[in-house]
Write a protein that holds these residues in place. Structure first.
Motif, PDB file in Angstrom:
ATOM      1  N   ASP A   6    -136.067  48.355  -3.132  1.00 55.84           N
ATOM      2  CA  ASP A   6    -136.188  46.899  -2.946  1.00 55.84           C
ATOM      3  C   ASP A   6    -137.000  46.634  -1.677  1.00 55.84           C
ATOM      4  N   VAL A   7    -138.267  46.255  -1.871  1.00 52.47           N
ATOM      5  CA  VAL A   7    -139.145  46.029  -0.714  1.00 52.47           C
ATOM      6  C   VAL A   7    -138.959  44.616  -0.154  1.00 52.47           C
ATOM      7  N   GLY A   8    -138.485  43.712  -0.974  1.00 51.00           N
ATOM      8  CA  GLY A   8    -138.423  42.289  -0.593  1.00 51.00           C
ATOM      9  C   GLY A   8    -137.518  42.010   0.594  1.00 51.00           C
ATOM     10  N   ILE A   9    -137.945  41.059   1.403  1.00 44.14           N
ATOM     11  CA  ILE A   9    -137.084  40.547   2.484  1.00 44.14           C
ATOM     12  C   ILE A   9    -137.153  39.027   2.399  1.00 44.14           C
ATOM     13  N   ASN A  10    -136.071  38.409   1.952  1.00 44.25           N
ATOM     14  CA  ASN A  10    -136.050  36.944   1.806  1.00 44.25           C
ATOM     15  C   ASN A  10    -134.881  36.399   2.602  1.00 44.25           C
ATOM     16  N   VAL A  13    -143.180  46.241  -9.473  1.00 44.51           N
ATOM     17  CA  VAL A  13    -143.351  44.811  -9.703  1.00 44.51           C
ATOM     18  C   VAL A  13    -143.994  44.220  -8.449  1.00 44.51           C
ATOM     19  N   GLY A  14    -145.236  43.736  -8.609  1.00 46.83           N
ATOM     20  CA  GLY A  14    -146.036  43.245  -7.479  1.00 46.83           C
ATOM     21  C   GLY A  14    -147.307  44.067  -7.379  1.00 46.83           C
ATOM     22  N   ARG A  15    -148.431  43.387  -7.118  1.00 48.74           N
ATOM     23  CA  ARG A  15    -149.721  44.097  -7.068  1.00 48.74           C
ATOM     24  C   ARG A  15    -150.529  43.686  -5.845  1.00 48.74           C
ATOM     25  N   SER A  16    -149.834  43.414  -4.726  1.00 48.29           N
ATOM     26  CA  SER A  16    -150.578  43.038  -3.512  1.00 48.29           C
ATOM     27  C   SER A  16    -151.300  44.266  -2.958  1.00 48.29           C
ATOM     28  N   ASP A  17    -152.358  44.001  -2.154  1.00 45.10           N
ATOM     29  CA  ASP A  17    -153.114  45.099  -1.528  1.00 45.10           C
ATOM     30  C   ASP A  17    -152.249  45.842  -0.516  1.00 45.10           C
ATOM     31  N   ALA A  20    -139.512  46.890  -6.353  1.00 38.99           N
ATOM     32  CA  ALA A  20    -139.647  45.433  -6.393  1.00 38.99           C
ATOM     33  C   ALA A  20    -140.332  44.961  -5.126  1.00 38.99           C
ATOM     34  N   ALA A  21    -141.549  44.429  -5.268  1.00 37.00           N
ATOM     35  CA  ALA A  21    -142.312  43.898  -4.119  1.00 37.00           C
ATOM     36  C   ALA A  21    -142.913  42.578  -4.561  1.00 37.00           C
ATOM     37  N   ILE A  22    -142.045  41.577  -4.713  1.00 46.92           N
ATOM     38  CA  ILE A  22    -142.398  40.330  -5.392  1.00 46.92           C
ATOM     39  C   ILE A  22    -142.404  39.140  -4.432  1.00 46.92           C
ATOM     40  N   GLY A  23    -141.421  39.121  -3.528  1.00 43.73           N
ATOM     41  CA  GLY A  23    -141.278  37.960  -2.648  1.00 43.73           C
ATOM     42  C   GLY A  23    -140.474  36.851  -3.301  1.00 43.73           C
ATOM     43  N   ARG A  24    -139.576  37.213  -4.237  1.00 40.29           N
ATOM     44  CA  ARG A  24    -138.694  36.226  -4.901  1.00 40.29           C
ATOM     45  C   ARG A  24    -137.257  36.728  -4.758  1.00 40.29           C
ATOM     46  N   ALA A  25    -136.431  35.918  -4.081  1.00 42.13           N
ATOM     47  CA  ALA A  25    -135.069  36.350  -3.767  1.00 42.13           C
ATOM     48  C   ALA A  25    -134.280  36.747  -5.018  1.00 42.13           C
ATOM     49  N   ALA A  26    -133.719  37.937  -4.998  1.00 40.02           N
ATOM     50  CA  ALA A  26    -132.764  38.421  -6.017  1.00 40.02           C
ATOM     51  C   ALA A  26    -133.285  38.301  -7.438  1.00 40.02           C
ATOM     52  N   MET A  27    -134.605  38.434  -7.621  1.00 38.12           N
ATOM     53  CA  MET A  27    -135.187  38.186  -8.945  1.00 38.12           C
ATOM     54  C   MET A  27    -134.823  39.267  -9.979  1.00 38.12           C
ATOM     55  N   VAL A  28    -134.805  40.519  -9.549  1.00 37.69           N
ATOM     56  CA  VAL A  28    -134.508  41.610 -10.498  1.00 37.69           C
ATOM     57  C   VAL A  28    -133.000  41.630 -10.748  1.00 37.69           C
ATOM     58  N   CYS A  48    -148.232  51.069   5.613  1.00 41.66           N
ATOM     59  CA  CYS A  48    -146.953  51.569   6.131  1.00 41.66           C
ATOM     60  C   CYS A  48    -145.769  51.324   5.190  1.00 41.66           C
ATOM     61  N   THR A  49    -145.692  50.149   4.565  1.00 39.48           N
ATOM     62  CA  THR A  49    -144.505  49.848   3.749  1.00 39.48           C
ATOM     63  C   THR A  49    -144.433  50.757   2.516  1.00 39.48           C
ATOM     64  N   PRO A  50    -145.517  50.877   1.723  1.00 37.00           N
ATOM     65  CA  PRO A  50    -145.417  51.806   0.596  1.00 37.00           C
ATOM     66  C   PRO A  50    -145.264  53.265   1.046  1.00 37.00           C
ATOM     67  N   LEU A  91    -138.451  51.691   7.717  1.00 36.97           N
ATOM     68  CA  LEU A  91    -139.486  52.697   7.482  1.00 36.97           C
ATOM     69  C   LEU A  91    -140.884  52.160   7.760  1.00 36.97           C
ATOM     70  N   THR A  92    -141.067  50.833   7.614  1.00 40.03           N
ATOM     71  CA  THR A  92    -142.391  50.261   7.836  1.00 40.03           C
ATOM     72  C   THR A  92    -142.837  50.533   9.272  1.00 40.03           C
ATOM     73  N   ILE A  93    -141.939  50.305  10.220  1.00 38.25           N
ATOM     74  CA  ILE A  93    -142.297  50.549  11.630  1.00 38.25           C
ATOM     75  C   ILE A  93    -142.396  52.053  11.889  1.00 38.25           C
ATOM     76  N   CYS A 123    -146.587  45.669 -12.666  1.00 41.92           N
ATOM     77  CA  CYS A 123    -146.289  44.343 -13.224  1.00 41.92           C
ATOM     78  C   CYS A 123    -146.634  43.255 -12.214  1.00 41.92           C
ATOM     79  N   HIS A 124    -146.834  42.051 -12.714  1.00 36.64           N
ATOM     80  CA  HIS A 124    -147.212  40.917 -11.860  1.00 36.64           C
ATOM     81  C   HIS A 124    -146.787  39.629 -12.546  1.00 36.64           C
ATOM     82  N   SER A 125    -147.266  38.501 -12.029  1.00 40.58           N
ATOM     83  CA  SER A 125    -146.756  37.219 -12.528  1.00 40.58           C
ATOM     84  C   SER A 125    -147.168  36.932 -13.974  1.00 40.58           C
ATOM     85  N   LYS A 126    -148.134  37.658 -14.495  1.00 34.73           N
ATOM     86  CA  LYS A 126    -148.560  37.415 -15.882  1.00 34.73           C
ATOM     87  C   LYS A 126    -148.003  38.461 -16.854  1.00 34.73           C
TER      88      LYS A 126
HETATM   89  P1  NDP Z   1    -147.435  39.023  -2.219  1.00 39.96           P
HETATM   90  O1  NDP Z   1    -147.010  37.608  -2.307  1.00 39.96           O
HETATM   91  O2  NDP Z   1    -148.741  39.370  -1.630  1.00 39.96           O
HETATM   92  O3  NDP Z   1    -147.393  39.650  -3.704  1.00 39.96           O
HETATM   93  C1  NDP Z   1    -146.357  39.377  -4.588  1.00 39.96           C
HETATM   94  C2  NDP Z   1    -146.613  40.025  -5.916  1.00 39.96           C
HETATM   95  O4  NDP Z   1    -145.522  39.716  -6.762  1.00 39.96           O
HETATM   96  C3  NDP Z   1    -147.881  39.516  -6.596  1.00 39.96           C
HETATM   97  O5  NDP Z   1    -148.580  40.593  -7.162  1.00 39.96           O
HETATM   98  C4  NDP Z   1    -147.347  38.583  -7.678  1.00 39.96           C
HETATM   99  O6  NDP Z   1    -148.099  38.580  -8.871  1.00 39.96           O
HETATM  100  C5  NDP Z   1    -145.997  39.186  -7.973  1.00 39.96           C
HETATM  101  N1  NDP Z   1    -145.109  38.143  -8.486  1.00 39.96           N
HETATM  102  C6  NDP Z   1    -144.836  36.939  -7.901  1.00 39.96           C
HETATM  103  N2  NDP Z   1    -143.992  36.245  -8.690  1.00 39.96           N
HETATM  104  C7  NDP Z   1    -143.747  37.007  -9.786  1.00 39.96           C
HETATM  105  C8  NDP Z   1    -142.996  36.801 -10.947  1.00 39.96           C
HETATM  106  N3  NDP Z   1    -142.295  35.694 -11.163  1.00 39.96           N
HETATM  107  N4  NDP Z   1    -142.973  37.806 -11.854  1.00 39.96           N
HETATM  108  C9  NDP Z   1    -143.664  38.941 -11.674  1.00 39.96           C
HETATM  109  N5  NDP Z   1    -144.424  39.177 -10.566  1.00 39.96           N
HETATM  110  C10 NDP Z   1    -144.457  38.215  -9.651  1.00 39.96           C
HETATM  111  O7  NDP Z   1    -146.242  39.788  -1.478  1.00 39.96           O
HETATM  112  P2  NDP Z   1    -146.240  41.196  -0.677  1.00 39.96           P
HETATM  113  O8  NDP Z   1    -146.649  42.288  -1.581  1.00 39.96           O
HETATM  114  O9  NDP Z   1    -146.909  41.045   0.634  1.00 39.96           O
HETATM  115  O10 NDP Z   1    -144.669  41.318  -0.367  1.00 39.96           O
HETATM  116  C11 NDP Z   1    -143.733  41.445  -1.399  1.00 39.96           C
HETATM  117  C12 NDP Z   1    -142.336  41.418  -0.811  1.00 39.96           C
HETATM  118  O11 NDP Z   1    -142.188  42.511   0.082  1.00 39.96           O
HETATM  119  C13 NDP Z   1    -142.002  40.171  -0.007  1.00 39.96           C
HETATM  120  O12 NDP Z   1    -140.620  39.872  -0.227  1.00 39.96           O
HETATM  121  C14 NDP Z   1    -142.195  40.594   1.421  1.00 39.96           C
HETATM  122  O13 NDP Z   1    -141.368  39.882   2.309  1.00 39.96           O
HETATM  123  C15 NDP Z   1    -141.774  42.037   1.352  1.00 39.96           C
HETATM  124  N6  NDP Z   1    -142.370  42.885   2.369  1.00 39.96           N
HETATM  125  C16 NDP Z   1    -141.534  43.704   3.052  1.00 39.96           C
HETATM  126  C17 NDP Z   1    -142.013  44.564   3.999  1.00 39.96           C
HETATM  127  C18 NDP Z   1    -141.061  45.471   4.670  1.00 39.96           C
HETATM  128  O14 NDP Z   1    -141.339  45.939   5.762  1.00 39.96           O
HETATM  129  N7  NDP Z   1    -139.937  45.796   4.039  1.00 39.96           N
HETATM  130  C19 NDP Z   1    -143.429  44.565   4.382  1.00 39.96           C
HETATM  131  C20 NDP Z   1    -144.266  43.756   3.532  1.00 39.96           C
HETATM  132  C21 NDP Z   1    -143.727  42.921   2.582  1.00 39.96           C
HETATM  133  P3  NDP Z   1    -149.613  37.994  -8.965  1.00 39.96           P
HETATM  134  O15 NDP Z   1    -150.482  39.053  -8.366  1.00 39.96           O
HETATM  135  O16 NDP Z   1    -149.831  37.821 -10.417  1.00 39.96           O
HETATM  136  O17 NDP Z   1    -149.617  36.717  -8.184  1.00 39.96           O
END
Ligand code: NDP
Length: 323
Positions: A228-232, A164-168, A207-215, A140-142, A286-288, A188-191
């Motif tokens: 900006d997908v992140g919610i912190n 940025v982010g490679r979660s499933d 940006a889907a990283i899970g790190r506040a204000a990183m970009v 739903c989110t993507p 949009l996710t819901i 892109c990802h943490s490496k």
């Molecule tokens: P995950 O923790 O599963 O994945 C985070 C990804 O970010 C990983 O691929 C990780 O890399 C990468 N990452 C982490 N740190 C860094 C870094 N320093 N530099 C580069 N890449 C980095 O998170 P999700 O995908 O589940 O969620 C991402 C964000 O989206 C979160 O903020 C979450 O709250 C938000 N979210 C929002 C939703 C919405 O409805 N808007 C729904 C779902 C999520 P690696 O694979 O190498 O570890």
């Protein structure tokens, strides 16, 4: 010039308008799509998410059932519930709210959901369909982020997109959707080496990283589109002061409530980007909306499939299954 704000709320309302018509059309055929939500334990964030999803079903007139289970539940007990929901004809969508407690095998539970009812799009069958560009249920989110891009008229074909982010759940499906829309995609990802340098090449940044204000602002090419997908949730005063130094309204909000939401993108990026989604009120709504859309889609597809494989005579115009 400040960026154009891509409001998720406005697009959510547009989608709800379209769904309302589709749900009314299904009602005329005697079909009421229904969603079963499974909540395990007492995680406050999960409780809020499930409540919002059930409320959205009620708002749109979809059927909904909430199953609240103790945090001590076993994998087997959860699998038994999923099996029951798989078999029920009035349940079109099954949603298992994550995270599950540590003793539960989350992968087994998610794989037990009938792919035809997998409205979260997490089942490997649906992920496989997405990889190969076949129709299926998309996470739903993507899917919501793509709706924002499309409905805002952002050109995707040939664009350089950096995810940025490679979660499933977010990063990988997002990258696949952008690729199918003919963008040239970098994941892109943490490496990743020189992440700011890679992001600077992008016409579209997700940006889907899970790190506040990183970009940071100097990572973004002027005029780029930023999703900006992140919610912190920021509760630390020093962090709030650092991030929102130039945003007095946000700081005032923090001082009043003791917490403030920020995305994975620094708020200063809005001065550089051409278009940006806000947090809150961007991708979140949009996710819901896409969960509701997937539930309606699942209801339609499942019945179309059942009609297709019904024996001749049981459904008008049905095609018999080949032996
Ligand atoms: P995950 O923790 O599963 O994945 C985070 C990804 O970010 C990983 O691929 C990780 O890399 C990468 N990452 C982490 N740190 C860094 C870094 N320093 N530099 C580069 N890449 C980095 O998170 P999700 O995908 O589940 O969620 C991402 C964000 O989206 C979160 O903020 C979450 O709250 C938000 N979210 C929002 C939703 C919405 O409805 N808007 C729904 C779902 C999520 P690696 O694979 O190498 O570890």
């Amino acid at each position: 010039m400040p960026a154009r704000i891509l409001s998720g709320n406005a697009i959510r309302d547009q989608i709800y308008g379209e769904l309302t018509q589709e749900i009314a059309a299904l009602a005329r055929e005697g079909i009421r799509p229904g969603l079963a939500a499974v909540l395990v334990g007492e995680n406050p964030a999960s409780q809020i998410y499930v409540r919002s999803k059930i409320a959205a079903c009620e708002q749109l007139g979809l059927g909904s059932w909430q199953y609240t289970l103790p945090a001590t539940i076993s994998t087997q007990e959860l699998l038994a519930l999923i099996e029951e929901l798989n078999l029920r004809n009035d349940v079109d969508g099954i949603l298992v709210q994550l995270p599950l407690p540590a003793q539960v095998n989350a992968k087994r539970v998610l794989e037990a959901v009938d792919p035809a009812k997998d409205v979260d799009g997490f089942h490997p069958v649906n992920l496989g369909r997405l990889v190969s560009g076949r129709p299926g249920l998309v996470a739903c989110t993507p899917a919501g982020a793509m709706e924002i891009l499309r409905r805002s008229g952002i050109a995707l074909e040939g664009a350089n997109a950096v995810v940025v982010g490679r979660s499933d759940i977010v990063g990988k499906p997002m990258a696949l959707l952008l690729m199918h829309a003919n963008a040239t995609v970098t994941i892109c990802h943490s490496k990743t080496r020189d992440l700011p340098g890679v992001v600077r090449q992008a016409d579209i940044v997700v940006a889907a990283i899970g790190r506040a204000a990183m970009v940071e602002p100097d990572w973004v090419r002027p005029g780029a589109t930023v999703i900006d997908v992140g919610i912190n949730r920021i509760t630390d005063a020093a962090e709030a002061e650092r991030i929102f130094a130039k945003f007095p309204a946000k700081l005032a909000q923090f001082r009043e409530k003791g917490a403030v939401l920020v995305g994975d993108v620094h708020p200063g990026v809005a001065e550089i980007a051409g278009a940006i989604t806000p947090v809150p009120g961007g991708v979140g709504p949009l996710t819901i909306a896409m969960l509701m859309s997937n539930t309606v889609k699942a209801a339609r597809l499942r019945r179309a499939h059942a009609a297709l494989f019904a024996s001749p005579g049981t459904a008008p115009g049905a095609v018999a299954a080949k032996p």
